[in-house]
Design an enzyme around this catalytic site. Structure first.
Site, PDB file in Angstrom:
ATOM      1  CG  HIS A 144      -2.136  -0.863   1.073  1.00 46.49           C
ATOM      2  ND1 HIS A 144      -2.760  -1.476   2.132  1.00 46.49           N
ATOM      3  CD2 HIS A 144      -2.846  -1.209  -0.030  1.00 46.49           C
ATOM      4  CE1 HIS A 144      -3.811  -2.174   1.690  1.00 46.49           C
ATOM      5  NE2 HIS A 144      -3.875  -2.023   0.380  1.00 46.49           N
ATOM      6  CG  HIS A 171      -3.580  -5.429   5.029  1.00 49.00           C
ATOM      7  ND1 HIS A 171      -4.524  -4.795   5.796  1.00 49.00           N
ATOM      8  CD2 HIS A 171      -2.849  -4.430   4.437  1.00 49.00           C
ATOM      9  CE1 HIS A 171      -4.376  -3.484   5.662  1.00 49.00           C
ATOM     10  NE2 HIS A 171      -3.375  -3.234   4.846  1.00 49.00           N
ATOM     11  CG  ASP A 213      -3.123  -2.185  11.865  1.00 49.96           C
ATOM     12  OD1 ASP A 213      -3.473  -1.018  12.098  1.00 49.96           O
ATOM     13  OD2 ASP A 213      -3.565  -2.861  10.897  1.00 49.96           O
ATOM     14  CB  SER A 233      -3.426  -2.321  -4.198  1.00 47.96           C
ATOM     15  OG  SER A 233      -4.115  -1.694  -3.127  1.00 47.96           O
ATOM     16  CB  VAL A 284     -14.893  -6.368   5.099  1.00 41.94           C
ATOM     17  CG1 VAL A 284     -16.290  -6.975   4.988  1.00 41.94           C
ATOM     18  CG2 VAL A 284     -13.920  -7.079   4.162  1.00 41.94           C
ATOM     19  CB  SER A 285     -12.024  -2.607   7.906  1.00 39.12           C
ATOM     20  OG  SER A 285     -10.743  -2.112   8.262  1.00 39.12           O
ATOM     21  CG  HIS A 308      -6.506  -1.669   9.121  1.00 45.27           C
ATOM     22  ND1 HIS A 308      -5.130  -1.608   9.133  1.00 45.27           N
ATOM     23  CD2 HIS A 308      -6.908  -0.993   8.008  1.00 45.27           C
ATOM     24  CE1 HIS A 308      -4.715  -0.903   8.085  1.00 45.27           C
ATOM     25  NE2 HIS A 308      -5.774  -0.520   7.386  1.00 45.27           N
ATOM     26  CG  ASP A 358       2.609  22.291  -3.993  1.00 47.09           C
ATOM     27  OD1 ASP A 358       2.054  21.887  -5.029  1.00 47.09           O
ATOM     28  OD2 ASP A 358       2.374  23.397  -3.478  1.00 47.09           O
TER      29      ASP A 358
END
Lengths: 562, 562
Positions: free
Chosen positions: B86, B151, B205, B243, B375-376, B378, B453
């Site tokens: 990620h 994950h 986590d 991903s 669904v999450s 974590h 930036d």
């Protein structure tokens, strides 16, 4: 209702005997609710609220409905019916009454008390007519009948509007908690009676139309608060909306149960709970509520602070506590903070910032993601279907929602048996005529967002907000030269200054010779017009910034002639 | 851990035989995860990600960890271990390798494939070491052992780091879906073995530590997609993270089941799914996936578009579709759009804007508030307790979270039996030493947000963002005069210009005489210093704007001498 929404022309004249409905706010965004009904040359307004700005409206304080389509007809307005006292339903009343202060306001006792307090700040003493559920009032050609609805504020009303064109039911905001704290349920039986009579058009709250199921009763929050209060060893700070009397009631009840005093914090909290108590809507045991002075002198396990600031407002009581800037209350380890409130979309960043600051300072923070300390005030899909099935309207116009909510509500209407062609899906400014039992979209009037920014109303528009967004994202770069007005020769400059662009003091060194060279070439070509020279400077700086930085600041060239 | 967080001084020298842990990102905000481990003069980095800006960082593209504390020690870095692919774990790798391109990258096959694709765009060909669960690698003094974790991206790893100072387990991001699509569960048995050996410090986590309970299995989304696919009569457009291989797999499976072809849309979606397919992580039946040309020629009920843009990004495929700006796909009534994704905090306004635009165009939009399509990734509190009880760490350091998450995780640690004084609650830049089995906060190093930036890194800082916020909220007003450098007399001006302030062209008429009068008085008093004159102009304009508008635009006075 399955069609994409199309742009429409101004409406045709209203046919005789027909009712016209113009939503001036509340359809397409949640806020600034305002609906105009027209019959036989007379107007009736239902609600007149504000919309709170989000990131798309930087620097804006409030957004009002666009009164333009009715401004020259305010003499025809019979009344403004206010369904309940939330800001998105009453907040724009002062701005409308500023045009004509003698339009009568019609609403329940609590609703009118809130709007009168608001108007008093502007020294407007309105004409009011207090109504309650069961009452009928003839307001010009509009016969209005009022019905109790249950919502996240006491004393909310739905209104049935009868004209010779037909019977219209406007629900206002509602949910169908079957065991509300005050026992005042949404009057489904009354709606059934209307249904039997024949409802030609239903305008109904779409806020939670996307959400399946039913709301949890408000009273289920009580045991959750009790559990939090039973575990807390230090101070308890609860934040909620300043108008959510029943939520505050439950906090008072838990405090009483666990032998804590309560201090109300925040101007609107103190004011509204005073009104609620005076009207018998809030029961406060003797001695339970204390002043801030007494509260801060009590041991931590004997006090509850009931505060505003549940939406992360930085200047609110809770916001100041979170940054250590509150004059009387400093968050300390052992404190428990409860955000017994919704998280209004657009406020997430502010709310989580406050929660994080409180957590960093040592507090245990409980909020709706972590415990059942909030229930919504709006009926989700399951309850909306009950309403639709009881009312059996000939036509449905979903109101009070963004497009996603309106369209979801439209689908519920069709599922419950409203013919597809009788579901009128429209947005602010659309004009709907009810003619011989058929509601149809017939046109559109201009309905801009009217922005309040500081003291001025309406001098900030979309193009200015676009400028603010460019400035907010990239800052600006000015380039200034002074030229001789006769020869066109540069006599001073170019000087560059910038804000919000770069912290490197040398950043602009490379572009100065480029501007000078461009101006020299212009002089060689005999160009002396300041406007042309400014364009040239803008292009030169813009190209350089893009090449060197891949950024798009606002570029502000100035040519001064001497 | 129940203490408020206090400010700390620079750390003392690292005692011999001790392990130092410095989180350079990921603690205090979710993003830019990066932890530095130091033992015996050598460094090991775990993760090197970016943080996405929110409204507090206007105009910023990305936020990097502050590499400053290790910049002069990059030669000591043994490796960068990447737990998964990620962006908030790998996104800053190119920026760190820009300083020293030969630091080895260690990670699983899929993780390295993603980071290599990213580096290839910058023409960096990194040194890599591919590892997998079960492998041990000696990286300088750090013996690393890798464990499978489940994950929202395939091939994620936890890493146990052994040094003579003790055994540290860093979970990376994980959840404990017991029936994941790929059968690759989080290796709780492996963690139990570590627990038996004795884990001196657990870094775990914290993302969902506030949320009670357990995650719903990813595979439960399949039947929900099937139900949506079975009802859809027109085109189906699904948006998710580029991903999230398993989510895409389920969309492919539903499409196959309901005889639809799938077109992948969006550069990162096409690239990542290509990598996943090549590595055997995504199963694509022959002929299921078609190109965009073929897809747009198919009947609506035979196609699924699998797209990026689930976070409301305006330039993404879905964002363009919502505004009618996509070159190949125009949303039409009958289309079904599914946002099978989380709603990353800060993106709410953008995501709901896209949903509303799609709804307005006639689409049925399904998202996580309305159906179980996400669904999450974590573990919530219930699962974190399993991990804590299996690992039984001597010390706990919650990572990967805002303060609210870290503190909630700390509470779970204490509830599970970690002694309060052994829960190390810290934020980015804090320095923790593990000495003789005790982890203690010993100091702090500077850890600013480093902003990207455009092309520049680090030239935009907090003071510039404050300027942008002032400009974005109120615009600016410039006042320019030209004075004679000898006499100090005004020879031209004042001229006023403004952006983002008011659309009224006459707005500034009243202030010009005020400036002229102020400058006249200054001339009478013999004030000719341009800086003093600018201050005077700023005060004059500022006071007028406040009195007339109650606004606070930026005021930019310029005095040019000729």
């Amino acid at each position: 209702m399955t069609q994409a929404h199309i742009e429409l022309s101004p409406p045709p004249p209203l046919p005789e005997g027909a009712l016209r409905i113009i939503p001036l706010g509340g359809l397409g965004a949640i806020g600034r609710n305002m609906t105009v009904f027209e019959y036989d040359g007379k107007l009736l307004i239902v609600d007149c609220g504000v919309l709170f700005p989000d990131v798309d409206q930087p620097g804006v304080d409030l957004i009002l409905p666009d009164f333009e389509p009715i401004l020259d007809r305010l003499g025809d307005v019979q009344a403004i019916v206010l369904t309940h006292g939330h800001e998105d339903h009453i907040g724009a009343v002062p701005y409308l009454l500023a045009h004509k202060p003698d339009i009568p306001l019609v609403g329940s006792q609590f609703t009118l008390a809130l709007v009168e307090a608001k108007l008093a700040e502007r020294r407007i003493d309105p004409y009011t007519l207090t109504v309650k559920e069961g009452r009928r009032e003839q307001l010009g050609p509009f016969e209005c009948e009022f019905f109790a609805v249950n919502h996240s504020i006491p004393d909310a009303l739905a209104v049935a509007i009868r004209t010779p064109a037909g019977l219209v039911l406007h629900t206002g905001d509602f949910k169908m908690d079957q065991v509300p704290l005050d026992g005042r349920i949404t009057d489904l039986a009354g709606f059934a009676r209307l249904g039997a009579e024949g409802v030609d058009l239903l305008l109904s709250d779409s806020t939670n139309a996307e959400i399946p199921g039913f709301v949890t009763p408000e009273r289920d929050i009580g045991p959750v608060l009790d559990s939090i209060f039973s575990k807390a060893r230090g101070r308890i700070i609860v934040a909620s909306f300043a108008s959510h009397v029943h939520r505050v009631q439950q906090v008072l009840d838990s405090a009483y149960e666990y032998d804590r005093k309560v201090a109300l914090i925040g101007r609107s909290m103190v004011r509204n709970m005073g009104i609620a108590r005076d009207l018998g809507l809030l029961r406060i045991p003797d001695g339970l509520v204390v002043g801030l002075d007494e509260a801060t002198s009590l041991p931590p396990d004997e006090i509850v602070f009931m505060s505003t600031g549940s939406q992360g407002e930085p200047m609110s009581a809770l916001g100041r506590m979170s940054t250590g800037d509150h004059r009387h209350i400093t968050i300390a380890p052992g404190d428990t903070v409860v955000l017994a409130s919704s998280l209004v979309p657009g406020n997430e960043t502010s709310v989580y910032r406050v929660i994080n600051q409180l957590a960093r300072a040592g507090a245990t923070v409980i909020h709706k993601d972590t415990a059942k300390v909030h229930v919504s005030g709006h009926s989700p899909a399951g309850e909306l279907l009950y309403l639709l099935n009881v009312v059996r309207p000939s036509n449905l116009m979903p109101v009070h929602g963004e497009w996603r909510h309106l369209r979801a509500h439209a689908r519920l209407g069709v599922e419950s048996g409203v013919p597809t062609e009788n579901v009128v899906l429209c947005e602010d400014g659309d004009v709907v005529d009810l003619v011989e039992g058929h509601a149809r979209l017939v046109g559109h009037v201009k309905s801009r967002y009217v922005f309040v920014d500081g003291l001025a109303v309406g001098d900030v528009g979309e193009s200015l907000l676009t400028e603010r967004k460019i400035l907010g994202d990239g800052g600006f770069v000015t380039a200034t030269v002074v030229i001789d007005s006769v020869t066109g020769k540069v006599v001073a400059g170019p000087t560059i200054s910038a804000k919000g662009f770069s912290e490197d003091p040398e950043a602009f060194n490379p572009v100065i010779p480029l501007i000078t060279a461009a101006l020299d070439r212009a002089a060689d070509d005999g160009i002396t017009d300041p406007h042309q020279l400014q364009q040239l400077m803008r292009r030169t700086v813009g190209r350089w910034v893009n090449d060197a930085y891949r950024r798009r600041p606002m570029i502000v060239p100035t040519v001064v002639e001497v």
